[in-house]
Design a protein around this motif. Structure first.
Motif, PDB file in Angstrom:
ATOM      1  N   ASP A 545      50.328  33.847  -3.381  1.00  0.00           N
ATOM      2  CA  ASP A 545      51.131  33.461  -4.320  1.00  0.00           C
ATOM      3  C   ASP A 545      51.514  34.765  -5.027  1.00  0.00           C
ATOM      4  O   ASP A 545      50.958  35.603  -5.845  1.00  0.00           O
ATOM      5  N   VAL A 546      52.695  35.529  -4.571  1.00  0.00           N
ATOM      6  CA  VAL A 546      53.103  36.785  -4.951  1.00  0.00           C
ATOM      7  C   VAL A 546      54.627  36.537  -5.787  1.00  0.00           C
ATOM      8  O   VAL A 546      55.478  35.924  -5.165  1.00  0.00           O
ATOM      9  N   ALA A 547      54.588  36.824  -6.976  1.00  0.00           N
ATOM     10  CA  ALA A 547      55.438  36.565  -7.971  1.00  0.00           C
ATOM     11  C   ALA A 547      56.767  37.180  -7.484  1.00  0.00           C
ATOM     12  O   ALA A 547      56.775  38.336  -6.835  1.00  0.00           O
ATOM     13  N   PRO A 548      58.099  36.630  -7.974  1.00  0.00           N
ATOM     14  CA  PRO A 548      59.395  37.390  -7.637  1.00  0.00           C
ATOM     15  C   PRO A 548      59.392  38.395  -8.651  1.00  0.00           C
ATOM     16  O   PRO A 548      58.573  38.474  -9.545  1.00  0.00           O
ATOM     17  N   SER A 549      60.090  39.389  -8.089  1.00  0.00           N
ATOM     18  CA  SER A 549      60.333  40.604  -8.793  1.00  0.00           C
ATOM     19  C   SER A 549      61.847  41.333  -8.656  1.00  0.00           C
ATOM     20  O   SER A 549      62.433  40.980  -7.459  1.00  0.00           O
ATOM     21  N   TRP A 550      62.169  42.005  -9.893  1.00  0.00           N
ATOM     22  CA  TRP A 550      63.573  42.519  -9.793  1.00  0.00           C
ATOM     23  C   TRP A 550      63.435  43.656  -8.939  1.00  0.00           C
ATOM     24  O   TRP A 550      64.850  44.052  -8.367  1.00  0.00           O
ATOM     25  N   MET A 551      62.497  44.226  -8.376  1.00  0.00           N
ATOM     26  CA  MET A 551      62.462  45.196  -7.258  1.00  0.00           C
ATOM     27  C   MET A 551      62.790  44.697  -6.046  1.00  0.00           C
ATOM     28  O   MET A 551      63.381  45.397  -5.087  1.00  0.00           O
ATOM     29  N   ASP A 552      62.445  43.416  -5.810  1.00  0.00           N
ATOM     30  CA  ASP A 552      63.013  42.590  -4.329  1.00  0.00           C
ATOM     31  C   ASP A 552      64.364  42.618  -4.363  1.00  0.00           C
ATOM     32  O   ASP A 552      65.032  42.705  -3.419  1.00  0.00           O
ATOM     33  N   LYS A 553      64.834  42.342  -5.579  1.00  0.00           N
ATOM     34  CA  LYS A 553      66.576  42.397  -5.560  1.00  0.00           C
ATOM     35  C   LYS A 553      67.239  43.882  -5.417  1.00  0.00           C
ATOM     36  O   LYS A 553      67.993  43.916  -4.657  1.00  0.00           O
ATOM     37  N   LEU A 554      66.407  44.922  -5.765  1.00  0.00           N
ATOM     38  CA  LEU A 554      66.869  46.111  -5.507  1.00  0.00           C
ATOM     39  C   LEU A 554      66.930  46.397  -3.894  1.00  0.00           C
ATOM     40  O   LEU A 554      67.744  46.911  -3.331  1.00  0.00           O
ATOM     41  N   ALA A 555      65.814  45.953  -3.156  1.00  0.00           N
ATOM     42  CA  ALA A 555      65.612  46.033  -1.652  1.00  0.00           C
ATOM     43  C   ALA A 555      66.741  45.444  -1.095  1.00  0.00           C
ATOM     44  O   ALA A 555      67.418  45.763  -0.095  1.00  0.00           O
ATOM     45  N   GLU A 556      66.827  44.199  -1.456  1.00  0.00           N
ATOM     46  CA  GLU A 556      68.017  43.076  -0.900  1.00  0.00           C
ATOM     47  C   GLU A 556      69.374  43.809  -1.088  1.00  0.00           C
ATOM     48  O   GLU A 556      70.279  43.490  -0.153  1.00  0.00           O
ATOM     49  N   GLN A 557      69.630  44.820  -2.096  1.00  0.00           N
ATOM     50  CA  GLN A 557      70.862  45.255  -2.222  1.00  0.00           C
ATOM     51  C   GLN A 557      70.946  46.631  -1.621  1.00  0.00           C
ATOM     52  O   GLN A 557      72.052  47.295  -1.808  1.00  0.00           O
ATOM     53  N   GLY A 558      70.065  47.037  -0.849  1.00  0.00           N
ATOM     54  CA  GLY A 558      69.918  48.286  -0.176  1.00  0.00           C
ATOM     55  C   GLY A 558      69.734  49.498  -0.929  1.00  0.00           C
ATOM     56  O   GLY A 558      69.911  50.468  -0.436  1.00  0.00           O
ATOM     57  N   ARG A 559      69.427  49.188  -2.144  1.00  0.00           N
ATOM     58  CA  ARG A 559      68.643  50.370  -2.994  1.00  0.00           C
ATOM     59  C   ARG A 559      67.252  50.557  -2.468  1.00  0.00           C
ATOM     60  O   ARG A 559      66.449  50.057  -3.182  1.00  0.00           O
ATOM     61  N   LEU A 560      67.271  51.438  -1.387  1.00  0.00           N
ATOM     62  CA  LEU A 560      65.741  51.723  -0.931  1.00  0.00           C
ATOM     63  C   LEU A 560      65.091  52.772  -1.640  1.00  0.00           C
ATOM     64  O   LEU A 560      64.043  53.207  -1.089  1.00  0.00           O
TER      65      LEU A 560
END
Length: 698
Positions: A545-560
């Motif tokens: 159970d890994v909570a959603p994260s705003w950092m996931d959004k960064l990765a998905e936008q290609g901000r690596l």
């Protein structure tokens, strides 16, 4: 007369010989022995000059660390050096190996100094949070002037014999490495030429030339950046300045002792000395016999020619071990080899390698596209993407190709070593070798033992760490091992704090103010946001159970991160400086809205407690589970792998200084307020508080 110091005479030279293996350290027996020998030389009417020389591989290499923390026995080192200097016969120091700390101070108390060509001198006390306390800050600038004395004393760096002669620290670099013969020859020359007693404490020309100059003010300005957070370099500067501003040498010595005493009482001195001893202790693994046999590592294979694999390959080429570097495509292999060459050439441009050395090292790294080329290597290190299915596939292939007795290692930073080993028929040969990026620079090697890893494989890995100039720490197998397991807890709290209302730059500033070179989010940008994202995705696939994260959004936008010029921060071409980005503020605000979170004000103190105390609590769990044998293993992992300030001694030592009762109270508070397994108090932490003990007592 002390057994470790002897007096004899050769013609007109009274010879004082120190023989106290391994490094002729200034223990009580050496100090009292030299004092007695000096007196014997004074009383010897046929001795016209005295010579101090050492047996073994080195001149006096500093204080005796076996006496650290014990009551001082007379004579104190400053008094001994004053006795040497006050002698009415010339005293010559003949230096070979290293004259460090108190050893160099003894030499500075002599009237003449000669050194063999390979010798080095230095005053490294600052690295232990101290300053040279036996006249080093007063005598050295009388020979070198202010600037060079400041540089040597505030960095602790060594100076080679030839440079020491240029600076006036030694009077002559002799022609051969035979220190005794050369020392005797020089001493006899002193007699033949009628050279006078020349006391460094009485020299004043360098002091007069620089009195009233701006050198000290300018030097302090430079230290503000180079020595951020440290006390000792500034106190060292104050002490050297006292040589130029005091009315007399005695007054300067008095000021030196005052400053030395202040540093002795500081937490930073305690932290640095803890780090010093821990680095030496960490190689002694509990339960692993000293005489455990090791396997001979003559050649190495590395899988993956990316940043990590290339850096790992460089470590072995740097010490003359041939490496075969494997990639799946020629283009990737060529790119990897080109980057390695560029790294070496950049080092050569800085003067730290010759172009001949660059070519030697490159010749040791051979590219390949075939696993069959690993058939005869002694060690293979896999350094590919952090996915269990990929790693197991690779280890299955290695099992079929590599010779019996070859060690199979994974550079995984989090994954289960036992599951990786299950892809082979030789789990006893499998181990984790977790290098830190950049692998050719970072000193830590986290060595992960599996359930079935053989003792000789563990011993070989620990020995290999030293061979490639790493600090090896042997740890157990769990998700994230020691370093990343604690880091993930800190990272989760840092993200939660931003969810609740903090900004990434506020969180990072609290950590850099504590002494870290960079904060949580700047570090994530450096490592690559895709790495953390991939780890979270793997855990989700495994049913966690890994909570959603705003950092996931960064990765998905290609901000690596830095590699894409944008992550939590944005970056400008040619710069690694993180710049806050309004677009990220908007993304975080949108995430809060999606999650139904109302932003609140978060204090710096709460950030400090939640980011750091959660690590301490997790470290206690790691100790309780036997993943780390000792708290010092955790401290060294964090100092050398994650930039924990050495002057704070590591997270567990720091916790001892903060007070475990205070930390436990905060852990319980956040368990009630924040919740989550990470805030469940460690049973070991509770036990230590109940018993009034510290991690250092374990």
């Amino acid at each position: 007369m002390s057994e470790v110091v002897t007096y004899s005479r050769e013609q007109s030279v009274g010879v004082i010989t120190v023989n106290y293996p391994p490094v002729n350290a200034l223990g009580h027996a050496v100090r009292s022995g030299i004092q007695s020998a000096i007196q014997q030389g004074r009383d010897d009417a046929d001795a016209k000059v005295l010579l101090i020389v050492c047996e073994g591989r080195t001149f006096i290499a500093g204080a005796d660390i076996r006496e650290f923390g014990k009551p001082l026995q007379e004579p104190a080192l400053p008094d001994l050096i004053n006795d040497i200097e006050a002698t009415d016969k010339p005293v010559v120091a003949a230096i070979h190996g290293t004259a460090l700390g108190g050893g160099l101070e003894v030499a500075l108390g002599c009237h003449y100094r000669v050194a063999v060509p390979s010798a080095k001198v230095g005053l490294p006390e600052v690295k232990l949070g101290l300053l040279p306390g036996a006249g080093g800050t007063q005598r050295l600038p009388r020979l070198t002037g202010a600037q060079k004395a400041l540089e040597m004393i505030t960095t602790g760096d060594f100076v080679a014999a030839a440079r020491a002669a240029e600076l006036g620290i030694v009077d002559e670099v002799v022609g051969s490495e035979d220190v005794r013969a050369e020392g005797l020859a020089y001493a006899q020359k002193v007699v033949a030429e009628g050279k006078p007693v020349r006391r460094v404490s009485e020299l004043s020309d360098k002091l007069e030339a620089e009195k009233g100059s701006a050198v000290f003010e300018q030097f302090r300005e430079g230290l503000k950046k180079k020595a951020r957070g440290l006390i000792a370099p500034f106190k060292c500067t104050d002490a050297v300045e006292a040589a130029f501003t005091s009315a007399s040498f005695a007054d300067g010595m008095k000021r030196e002792r005052e400053l030395f005493s202040e540093l002795m009482a500081s937490d930073q001195r305690a932290g640095l000395i803890h780090a010093f001893f821990s680095e030496r202790e960490v190689s002694k693994v509990p339960g692993l016999a000293k005489d455990t046999p090791v396997r001979d590592i003559k050649s190495v294979g590395v899988i993956g020619a990316g940043t990590m694999g290339g850096g790992i390959a460089m470590n072995f080429a740097n010490v003359g071990i041939p490496v075969r570097l494997l990639e799946v495509k020629q283009e990737a292999l060529d790119k990897g080899l080109a980057i390695i060459r560029k790294n070496y050439e950049n080092t050569a441009k800085k003067g730290r390698l010759t172009m001949e050395q660059v070519e030697e090292r490159m010749s040791l790294i051979t590219g390949t596209l075939s696993y069959n080329d690993f058939a005869d290597v002694d060690l293979v290190i896999e350094a590919v993407f952090e996915r269990m299915d990929v790693k197991k596939s690779i280890f299955g292939q290695l099992d079929g190709v590599c010779k019996p007795g070859a060690i199979l290692a994974s550079n995984t930073s989090t994954l289960d070593i036992d599951e990786i080993a299950s892809a082979t028929k030789r789990p006893e040969d499998v181990i984790g070798l977790h290098f830190f990026s950049p692998a050719n620079v970072m000193k830590l090697l986290e060595i992960v033992r599996g359930e079935k890893t053989a003792d000789d494989v563990k011993a070989t890995a620990m020995q290999l760490a030293k061979r490639i100039k790493k600090v090896g720490v042997l740890v157990g197998n769990c998700h994230g091992f020691v370093g990343n397991r604690m880091l993930h807890k800190r990272g989760a709290e840092a993200m939660s704090l931003v969810d609740e209302g903090a900004t990434p730059q506020q969180v990072d500033k609290v950590l850099t103010d504590l002494g870290f070179p960079m904060g949580q989010f700047a570090m994530g940008d450096l490592a690559g946001i895709d790495i953390g994202y991939s780890i979270r995705q793997e855990r989700r696939k495994a049913g966690e159970d890994v909570a959603p994260s705003w950092m996931d959004k960064l990765a998905e936008q290609g901000r690596l991160g830095q590699k894409t010029m944008a992550g939590t921060y944005r970056y400008e071409e040619g710069s690694r400086k993180p710049i806050p980005d309004p677009a990220v503020d908007e993304l975080i605000a949108e995430f809060r809205k999606e999650q139904g979170i109302t932003a609140r004000e978060v204090t710096d103190q709460e950030i400090l407690e939640r980011c750091m105390y959660v690590m301490v609590n997790e470290g206690a769990k790691i100790l309780d589970e036997g993943i780390a044998y000792r708290s010092l293993d955790i401290d060294i992992t964090w100092i050398y792998g994650y930039g924990f300030p050495a002057y704070r001694g590591g997270p567990m030592f720091w916790a001892d200084q903060i007070g475990l009762d205070k930390i436990l109270d905060a852990v319980k508070k956040y368990h009630n307020e924040v919740g989550g397994k990470q805030w469940e108090p460690s049973p070991l932490l509770e036990k230590l508080v109940a018993e009034g003990k510290k991690f250092g007592d374990l």
